[in-house]
Motif scaffolding. Structure first.
Motif, mmCIF file in Angstrom:
data_model
loop_
_atom_site.group_PDB
_atom_site.id
_atom_site.type_symbol
_atom_site.label_atom_id
_atom_site.label_comp_id
_atom_site.label_asym_id
_atom_site.label_seq_id
_atom_site.Cartn_x
_atom_site.Cartn_y
_atom_site.Cartn_z
ATOM 1 N N PRO A 109 0.829 -1.208 0.000
ATOM 2 C CA PRO A 109 0.000 0.000 0.000
ATOM 3 C C PRO A 109 0.859 1.252 0.000
ATOM 4 C CG PRO A 109 -0.889 -1.598 1.546
ATOM 5 C CD PRO A 109 0.438 -2.145 1.077
ATOM 6 N N VAL A 110 0.353 2.298 -0.591
ATOM 7 C CA VAL A 110 1.154 3.490 -0.833
ATOM 8 C C VAL A 110 1.637 4.150 0.454
ATOM 9 C CG1 VAL A 110 -0.860 5.014 -0.980
ATOM 10 C CG2 VAL A 110 1.256 5.611 -2.195
ATOM 11 N N GLU A 111 0.921 3.963 1.579
ATOM 12 C CA GLU A 111 1.360 4.566 2.842
ATOM 13 C C GLU A 111 2.663 3.968 3.350
ATOM 14 O OE1 GLU A 111 -3.206 4.575 2.948
ATOM 15 O OE2 GLU A 111 -1.610 3.159 2.403
ATOM 16 N N ASP A 112 2.962 2.746 2.928
ATOM 17 C CA ASP A 112 4.201 2.096 3.339
ATOM 18 C C ASP A 112 5.373 2.795 2.650
ATOM 19 O OD1 ASP A 112 6.425 0.304 3.574
ATOM 20 O OD2 ASP A 112 5.044 -1.352 3.952
ATOM 21 N N THR A 113 6.323 3.279 3.419
ATOM 22 C CA THR A 113 7.425 4.051 2.839
ATOM 23 C C THR A 113 8.311 3.223 1.913
ATOM 24 O OG1 THR A 113 8.773 3.622 4.807
ATOM 25 C CG2 THR A 113 7.497 5.675 4.762
ATOM 26 N N SER A 114 8.219 1.889 2.010
ATOM 27 C CA SER A 114 9.004 1.037 1.115
ATOM 28 C C SER A 114 8.227 0.618 -0.132
ATOM 29 C CB SER A 114 9.488 -0.212 1.860
ATOM 30 O OG SER A 114 8.396 -1.040 2.229
ATOM 31 N N SER A 115 6.993 1.095 -0.283
ATOM 32 C CA SER A 115 6.166 0.746 -1.435
ATOM 33 C C SER A 115 6.761 1.311 -2.718
ATOM 34 C CB SER A 115 4.749 1.288 -1.247
ATOM 35 O OG SER A 115 3.976 1.129 -2.424
ATOM 36 N N ASN A 116 6.583 0.574 -3.805
ATOM 37 C CA ASN A 116 7.021 1.084 -5.111
ATOM 38 C C ASN A 116 5.886 1.764 -5.871
ATOM 39 O OD1 ASN A 116 5.469 -1.094 -5.990
ATOM 40 N ND2 ASN A 116 7.179 -2.230 -6.863
ATOM 41 N N ALA A 117 4.769 2.049 -5.201
ATOM 42 C CA ALA A 117 3.594 2.625 -5.858
ATOM 43 C C ALA A 117 3.911 3.954 -6.541
ATOM 44 C CB ALA A 117 2.462 2.802 -4.844
ATOM 45 N N VAL A 118 4.558 4.868 -5.820
ATOM 46 C CA VAL A 118 4.814 6.199 -6.381
ATOM 47 C C VAL A 118 5.764 6.139 -7.576
ATOM 48 C CG1 VAL A 118 5.831 8.464 -5.910
ATOM 49 C CG2 VAL A 118 4.219 7.451 -4.280
ATOM 50 N N PRO A 119 6.935 5.501 -7.474
ATOM 51 C CA PRO A 119 7.795 5.441 -8.675
ATOM 52 C C PRO A 119 7.155 4.704 -9.837
ATOM 53 C CG PRO A 119 8.699 4.103 -6.885
ATOM 54 C CD PRO A 119 7.616 4.933 -6.297
ATOM 55 N N ASN A 120 6.367 3.687 -9.561
ATOM 56 C CA ASN A 120 5.685 2.991 -10.655
ATOM 57 C C ASN A 120 4.720 3.922 -11.375
ATOM 58 O OD1 ASN A 120 7.026 0.664 -9.918
ATOM 59 N ND2 ASN A 120 5.267 -0.313 -8.957
ATOM 60 N N PHE A 121 3.979 4.705 -10.599
ATOM 61 C CA PHE A 121 3.022 5.644 -11.200
ATOM 62 C C PHE A 121 3.761 6.741 -11.957
ATOM 63 C CE2 PHE A 121 0.057 9.132 -11.424
ATOM 64 C CZ PHE A 121 -1.177 8.530 -11.613
ATOM 65 N N GLU A 122 4.807 7.270 -11.365
ATOM 66 C CA GLU A 122 5.552 8.342 -12.019
ATOM 67 C C GLU A 122 6.217 7.864 -13.314
ATOM 68 O OE1 GLU A 122 8.117 9.729 -8.901
ATOM 69 O OE2 GLU A 122 6.640 11.218 -8.215
ATOM 70 N N ASN A 123 6.710 6.627 -13.329
ATOM 71 C CA ASN A 123 7.274 6.074 -14.568
ATOM 72 C C ASN A 123 6.222 6.001 -15.662
ATOM 73 O OD1 ASN A 123 9.820 5.754 -13.486
ATOM 74 N ND2 ASN A 123 9.552 3.588 -12.974
ATOM 75 N N ALA A 124 4.999 5.651 -15.276
ATOM 76 C CA ALA A 124 3.902 5.579 -16.246
ATOM 77 C C ALA A 124 3.584 6.965 -16.804
ATOM 78 C CB ALA A 124 2.665 4.967 -15.594
ATOM 79 N N VAL A 125 3.548 7.955 -15.926
ATOM 80 C CA VAL A 125 3.278 9.325 -16.369
ATOM 81 C C VAL A 125 4.355 9.798 -17.336
ATOM 82 C CG1 VAL A 125 3.106 11.732 -15.628
ATOM 83 C CG2 VAL A 125 1.953 9.938 -14.310
ATOM 84 N N ASP A 126 5.608 9.555 -16.993
ATOM 85 C CA ASP A 126 6.715 9.985 -17.854
ATOM 86 C C ASP A 126 6.646 9.310 -19.220
ATOM 87 O OD1 ASP A 126 7.648 11.560 -15.798
ATOM 88 O OD2 ASP A 126 9.169 10.127 -15.144
ATOM 89 N N PHE A 127 6.311 8.015 -19.236
ATOM 90 C CA PHE A 127 6.197 7.288 -20.497
ATOM 91 C C PHE A 127 5.106 7.905 -21.365
ATOM 92 C CE2 PHE A 127 3.882 4.080 -22.935
ATOM 93 C CZ PHE A 127 4.886 3.544 -23.731
ATOM 94 N N ILE A 128 3.968 8.170 -20.761
ATOM 95 C CA ILE A 128 2.850 8.743 -21.513
ATOM 96 C C ILE A 128 3.211 10.124 -22.043
ATOM 97 C CG2 ILE A 128 0.531 9.712 -21.222
ATOM 98 C CD1 ILE A 128 -0.085 7.271 -19.423
ATOM 99 N N CYS A 129 3.832 10.942 -21.214
ATOM 100 C CA CYS A 129 4.176 12.303 -21.635
ATOM 101 C C CYS A 129 5.252 12.319 -22.708
ATOM 102 C CB CYS A 129 4.606 13.125 -20.425
ATOM 103 S SG CYS A 129 3.263 13.455 -19.251
ATOM 104 N N ASP A 130 6.046 11.264 -22.781
ATOM 105 C CA ASP A 130 7.064 11.173 -23.833
ATOM 106 C C ASP A 130 6.460 10.862 -25.198
ATOM 107 O OD1 ASP A 130 9.137 11.785 -22.167
ATOM 108 O OD2 ASP A 130 9.754 9.711 -21.819
ATOM 109 N N GLY A 131 5.191 10.403 -25.206
ATOM 110 C CA GLY A 131 4.481 10.214 -26.462
ATOM 111 C C GLY A 131 4.597 8.858 -27.113
ATOM 112 N N ALA A 132 5.193 7.873 -26.423
ATOM 113 C CA ALA A 132 5.297 6.528 -27.003
ATOM 114 C C ALA A 132 3.918 5.868 -27.058
ATOM 115 C CB ALA A 132 6.261 5.676 -26.199
ATOM 116 N N VAL A 133 3.766 4.920 -27.975
ATOM 117 C CA VAL A 133 2.484 4.240 -28.171
ATOM 118 C C VAL A 133 2.626 2.764 -27.810
ATOM 119 C CG1 VAL A 133 0.743 3.553 -29.877
ATOM 120 C CG2 VAL A 133 1.731 5.844 -29.956
#
Length: 264
Positions: A109-133
């Protein structure tokens, strides 16, 4: 400003940990994201732990995505549980291959400081913003969805095989597919075929399977049940596999399963 549609379907990324890990808020991850150049629109067609995903829920997700005006968004992020992430990824990867979609899951769960939720989400955002299909999975890094193998006991995904040809006009069926993974001493008499529409038989990592699998494949054929061996390798070179036919090469079980559900 890039606008991203976030589709919440549940999973650990939407959970909280109390006495156990249970569903909480499908979009809680957004409270932890700071992206000033991105806005998010949210919708949740359903919310389940991904071990409980089924074909009816898949159809509900597909039906919703088919209503989306993709031109309105830079891309789509689907929040999903990790247990069946590779299966849903393979399914959507075959249907929406020309869209920009990333499935995002978390190990805790995202509240756990060792969770990978935030970097996983941010990687997805960066991929989308880069315009790849394409359809990808974000879990510690990005994986092409149709090539992703389900996570192991260490919560690690990996990609194998090759990009498959895409299915024209795919439609999800409710075929009853029996998936078999070989093990020492496997007894095929344990498998009843009365309600089975097709069989996918995984092969060992060296593209082999027990010799008695051949008799079981013949048994399926006498009942007019399609039977396929599946391997991520490009060939099956061992003597024990020399008489096997109907081998799906360069594929994960997850992708073979999805394609079988989507084919006539």
């Amino acid at each position: 400003m890039n606008k991203i549609l976030v589709v919440g379907t549940g999973g650990t990324i939407a959970c909280v940990k109390g006495d156990n890990i249970h569903l909480d808020n499908p979009f809680k991850i957004l409270d932890y994201i700071e992206k000033k150049d991105v806005s998010f629109e949210c919708v949740s067609p359903f919310s389940v732990l991904s071990e409980n995903i089924n074909i009816d829920l898949w159809q509900k997700l597909i039906d919703y995505l088919n209503t989306v005006n993709f031109e309105k968004y830079a891309g789509i992020i689907i929040l999903h549980g990790s247990d069946t992430l590779a299966y849903t990824g393979a399914l959507l990867g075959n249907i929406f291959y020309n869209r920009r979609i990333v499935l995002v899951a978390a190990d805790k769960p995202v509240e756990d400081t060792s969770s990978n939720a935030v970097p996983n989400f941010e990687n997805a955002v960066d991929f989308i913003c880069d315009g790849a299909v394409g359809v990808y999975i974000s879990f510690d890094r990005l994986y092409r969805a149709v090539r992703t193998v389900s996570a192991d006991e260490n919560d690690e995904f990996f990609a194998v095989g090759k990009q498959s040809d895409f299915i024209k006009n795919p439609a999800l069926s409710k075929k009853n597919i029996l998936v078999i993974k070989p093990y020492v001493g496997i007894n095929y008499d344990n498998y009843k075929l009365d309600t089975v529409d097709a069989v996918l038989h995984a092969m060992y990592h060296s593209a082999t399977a027990p010799e008695n699998a051949l008799a079981f494949a013949d048994r399926c054929k006498t009942k007019n049940i399609p039977f396929y061996f599946v391997t991520s390798k490009s060939s099956a070179e061992y003597e024990s596999a020399k008489d096997f036919d109907s081998i799906i090469f360069n594929s994960t079980i997850e992708n073979a399963f999805a394609r079988l559900l989507l084919s006539d």
